[in-house]
Design a protein around this motif. Structure first.
Motif, mmCIF file in Angstrom:
data_model
loop_
_atom_site.group_PDB
_atom_site.id
_atom_site.type_symbol
_atom_site.label_atom_id
_atom_site.label_comp_id
_atom_site.label_asym_id
_atom_site.label_seq_id
_atom_site.Cartn_x
_atom_site.Cartn_y
_atom_site.Cartn_z
ATOM 1 N N ARG A 161 0.858 -1.190 0.000
ATOM 2 C CA ARG A 161 0.000 0.000 0.000
ATOM 3 C C ARG A 161 0.887 1.230 0.000
ATOM 4 N N PHE A 162 0.280 2.384 -0.336
ATOM 5 C CA PHE A 162 1.027 3.627 -0.319
ATOM 6 C C PHE A 162 1.091 4.127 1.122
ATOM 7 N N ALA A 163 2.176 3.774 1.798
ATOM 8 C CA ALA A 163 2.278 4.066 3.221
ATOM 9 C C ALA A 163 3.309 5.130 3.543
ATOM 10 N N ARG A 164 4.273 5.334 2.683
ATOM 11 C CA ARG A 164 5.361 6.258 3.006
ATOM 12 C C ARG A 164 5.556 7.262 1.879
ATOM 13 N N GLY A 165 5.572 8.525 2.238
ATOM 14 C CA GLY A 165 5.829 9.563 1.252
ATOM 15 C C GLY A 165 7.323 9.846 1.145
ATOM 16 N N ALA A 166 7.694 10.512 0.058
ATOM 17 C CA ALA A 166 9.102 10.840 -0.136
ATOM 18 C C ALA A 166 9.268 12.271 -0.621
ATOM 19 N N SER A 167 8.252 13.109 -0.369
ATOM 20 C CA SER A 167 8.329 14.495 -0.813
ATOM 21 C C SER A 167 9.343 15.265 0.025
ATOM 22 N N THR A 168 10.185 16.001 -0.646
ATOM 23 C CA THR A 168 11.159 16.836 0.042
ATOM 24 C C THR A 168 10.483 18.115 0.535
ATOM 25 N N ILE A 169 11.219 18.871 1.342
ATOM 26 C CA ILE A 169 10.705 20.165 1.788
ATOM 27 C C ILE A 169 10.420 21.052 0.587
ATOM 28 N N THR A 170 11.282 21.002 -0.416
ATOM 29 C CA THR A 170 11.081 21.817 -1.619
ATOM 30 C C THR A 170 9.802 21.409 -2.340
ATOM 31 N N GLN A 171 9.553 20.118 -2.466
ATOM 32 C CA GLN A 171 8.321 19.657 -3.101
ATOM 33 C C GLN A 171 7.100 20.055 -2.283
ATOM 34 N N GLN A 172 7.177 19.942 -0.970
ATOM 35 C CA GLN A 172 6.061 20.347 -0.125
ATOM 36 C C GLN A 172 5.782 21.834 -0.264
ATOM 37 N N LEU A 173 6.849 22.630 -0.370
ATOM 38 C CA LEU A 173 6.674 24.065 -0.550
ATOM 39 C C LEU A 173 5.985 24.355 -1.881
ATOM 40 N N ALA A 174 6.408 23.672 -2.941
ATOM 41 C CA ALA A 174 5.765 23.855 -4.246
ATOM 42 C C ALA A 174 4.277 23.531 -4.169
ATOM 43 N N LYS A 175 3.955 22.458 -3.481
ATOM 44 C CA LYS A 175 2.552 22.068 -3.330
ATOM 45 C C LYS A 175 1.780 23.116 -2.536
ATOM 46 N N ASN A 176 2.349 23.596 -1.426
ATOM 47 C CA ASN A 176 1.666 24.592 -0.604
ATOM 48 C C ASN A 176 1.453 25.903 -1.354
ATOM 49 N N LEU A 177 2.451 26.341 -2.090
ATOM 50 C CA LEU A 177 2.378 27.641 -2.759
ATOM 51 C C LEU A 177 1.435 27.636 -3.954
ATOM 52 N N TRP A 178 1.489 26.575 -4.777
ATOM 53 C CA TRP A 178 0.838 26.646 -6.077
ATOM 54 C C TRP A 178 -0.179 25.542 -6.379
ATOM 55 N N LEU A 179 -0.133 24.423 -5.678
ATOM 56 C CA LEU A 179 -0.922 23.276 -6.114
ATOM 57 C C LEU A 179 -2.038 22.872 -5.165
ATOM 58 N N GLY A 180 -1.880 23.070 -3.872
ATOM 59 C CA GLY A 180 -2.841 22.536 -2.927
ATOM 60 C C GLY A 180 -2.622 21.051 -2.710
ATOM 61 N N THR A 181 -3.603 20.401 -2.108
ATOM 62 C CA THR A 181 -3.425 18.999 -1.707
ATOM 63 C C THR A 181 -4.029 18.004 -2.688
ATOM 64 N N HIS A 182 -4.599 18.473 -3.788
ATOM 65 C CA HIS A 182 -5.195 17.546 -4.761
ATOM 66 C C HIS A 182 -4.112 16.632 -5.325
ATOM 67 N N LYS A 183 -4.443 15.348 -5.478
ATOM 68 C CA LYS A 183 -3.445 14.355 -5.869
ATOM 69 C C LYS A 183 -3.779 13.746 -7.225
ATOM 70 N N SER A 184 -2.757 13.631 -8.071
ATOM 71 C CA SER A 184 -2.841 12.923 -9.342
ATOM 72 C C SER A 184 -1.420 12.828 -9.888
ATOM 73 N N LEU A 185 -1.241 11.983 -10.891
ATOM 74 C CA LEU A 185 0.089 11.870 -11.491
ATOM 75 C C LEU A 185 0.502 13.182 -12.146
ATOM 76 N N TRP A 186 -0.466 13.873 -12.755
ATOM 77 C CA TRP A 186 -0.163 15.156 -13.374
ATOM 78 C C TRP A 186 0.305 16.160 -12.323
ATOM 79 N N ARG A 187 -0.342 16.136 -11.159
ATOM 80 C CA ARG A 187 0.056 17.031 -10.073
ATOM 81 C C ARG A 187 1.466 16.710 -9.583
ATOM 82 N N LYS A 188 1.790 15.432 -9.516
ATOM 83 C CA LYS A 188 3.142 15.053 -9.077
ATOM 84 C C LYS A 188 4.182 15.536 -10.089
#
Length: 351
Positions: free
Chosen positions: A160-187
């Protein structure tokens, strides 16, 4: 008579020699022919293999070319982080997402956020966040591929998808511009934005922005507001134990309740404190004192729905967590901070 005999003998010898030479020549020609045929067969097999593989090589080449074109197009279409080197964002995609969610639930939304310099944040909180979220922060260029492989191996093991591997930089990108919506395109967008952030900003600036926009509770954003919401002190005055608890909330900050701490929060906090000691960030004496303080902070009864793994934060009901009296704060900037700059929105639609 004697002479005739000698002549006959000479003739016999000559015939024998001629026959032997002819045999050798024939054998050599046959061997050469066999070897030549084997070589021809090997060459034919190689050519046949190449003919079969050629379409695959061409397909791979085309796929690589298309991927390069796609990445180049995505790079140009996404926001430019360069202004953030001098300016602070006026809002973020995550804040606006929470505002929309609150409106849909007919609830008021008053984000609490106070921008402060990194020097005004407890070094223990900075260290705890790095160790907890991205231990290799200063060693990667936006994506930690070793962490990605480790997470994939772990997820395959537990199926199962149990562990994330997003870096602080990736988390910042998500917070600033993307939000929490998930998809391969978003990744894919997140990965490209992380690369752009790393190219445009220093590591220190990335960390400073992250610590000021990270979600730490319902409507609570940034280390300063989080420290005051959870512990009634400024980010600069957090103790080691308080810093560890605050950093340990990050997988599900809106589900963390210090009045009724869950098993996942207790376990993450203790493990993070141990990791700080093992990494040499705190001494053995400081670890012992913080461990005792941690037990006091997390001494409340467990909730009815207690669990050992952080719950999906998106399942949070959106109710505010208990808070001690705090100073009123909005998205005010600390004195001397750069002026605010709007954060360009990224379309939520799929390509």
């Amino acid at each position: 008579m004697d002479v005739d005999v000698d002549v006959d003998v000479d003739v016999d010898v000559d015939v024998d020699v001629d026959v032997d030479v002819d045999v050798v020549v024939v054998e050599v020609r046959l061997a050469s022919s066999v070897g030549s045929n084997a070589s021809l067969r090997r060459v034919a097999r190689r050519r046949s293999t190449l003919r079969r593989a050629l379409p695959w090589f061409l397909a791979l080449g085309c796929a690589a070319a298309l991927a390069a074109v796609g990445v180049a197009g995505l790079w140009r279409s996404l926001p430019d982080p360069a202004p953030l080197a001098r300016e602070t964002p006026r809002t973020t995609a995550l804040i606006e997402q929470r505002r929309t969610e609150a409106k849909e639930r007919h609830r008021p939304f008053r984000p609490r956020q106070t921008w402060v310099r990194v020097e005004a944040i407890s070094p223990r909180l900075v260290e705890a966040v790095i160790v907890s979220e991205d231990a290799n922060f200063f060693g990667h260029d936006g994506i930690d591929w070793a962490a990605v492989r480790a997470a994939a191996d772990h997820d395959l093991k537990v199926r199962r998808f149990a562990r994330g591997a997003s870096t602080i930089t990736q988390q910042l990108a998500k917070n600033l511009w993307l939000g929490t919506h998930k998809s391969l395109w978003r990744k894919a967008q997140e990965a490209v934005l992380a690369a752009k952030l790393e190219r445009a900003l220093s590591k220190r600036r990335i960390l400073a922005i992250y610590l000021n926009v990270v979600e730490l509770g319902d409507g609570v954003f940034g280390a300063e507001a989080g420290a005051r919401q959870r512990f009634g002190v400024g980010a600069a005055d957090l103790s080691t134990a308080q810093a560890v608890v605050l950093a340990s909330m990050l997988p599900a900050p809106r589900r963390a309740d210090l009045a009724r701490p869950s098993a996942w929060l207790r376990d993450r906090s203790r493990r993070l404190l141990d990791r700080l000691r093992d990494a040499g960030r705190i001494s053995i004496e400081e670890h012992l004192a913080a461990s005792a303080a941690l037990d006091r902070i997390l001494a409340g009864p467990a909730p009815a729905d207690d669990r050992e793994e952080p719950p999906p934060d998106e399942d949070a009901p959106g109710e505010p967590t208990p808070t001690p009296p705090t100073e009123p704060s909005t998205a005010a900037r600390a004195e001397g901070d750069p002026p605010a700059a709007p954060v360009p929105a990224v379309s939520r639609g799929e390509p």
